[in-house]
Design a protein around this motif. Structure first.
Motif: not given
Length: 141
Positions: A110-123
């Motif tokens: 879940w932490r990795v998925l959260n980080a991937a989602l956040a990274l995509g939105v931020m980019m």
């Protein structure tokens, strides 16, 4: 006035909704204990972060021309926090293993998925803000 803000309309709206949506994410964090948008350790740190994002949303609403710069700064700070938040547990793991301890996975799925989602939105936010700033400067998209 709306014609003068033509290049900003899309980016400003996105910034206002993204930053204004902080109330939803803050509630999700407080009620369900799922920090979707931020990887800070304590609820107090996350609360200060969310309050800062709400303030930035108000700035974008009051001064639409500042929205691209606010978006770039906010995305840059968030990317830095995300990378540091991912890097520190990896360092702690290596310290633990080198000290003779048994290494455990530093992240859950879940932490990795959260980080991937956040990274995509931020980019996406960063790139859209850069494009809006370029349009303000008279460059083609």
């Amino acid at each position: 006035m709306t014609e003068a803000l033509g290049p900003l309309r899309k980016s400003t709206g996105l910034s206002i909704y993204y930053l204004g949506g902080t109330i939803f994410f803050w509630g999700l964090d407080a009620l369900v204990h799922v920090p979707v948008r931020v990887a800070l350790a304590t609820p107090l740190q996350r609360g200060a972060y969310y309050a800062g994002l709400l303030a930035l949303g108000l700035v974008c609403r009051a001064r639409p021309r500042w929205a691209p710069v606010v978006g770039i700064v906010e995305s840059t700070v968030n990317l830095t926090l995300l990378f540091v938040g991912l890097w520190l547990p990896i360092l702690a793991l290596s310290d633990q293993v080198l000290a003779g301890g048994e290494g455990q996975a530093p992240f859950s799925v879940w932490r990795v998925l959260n980080a991937a989602l956040a990274l995509g939105v931020m980019m996406i936010s960063l790139r859209r803000s850069e494009a809006a700033l370029g349009r303000m400067a008279g460059r083609r998209p």
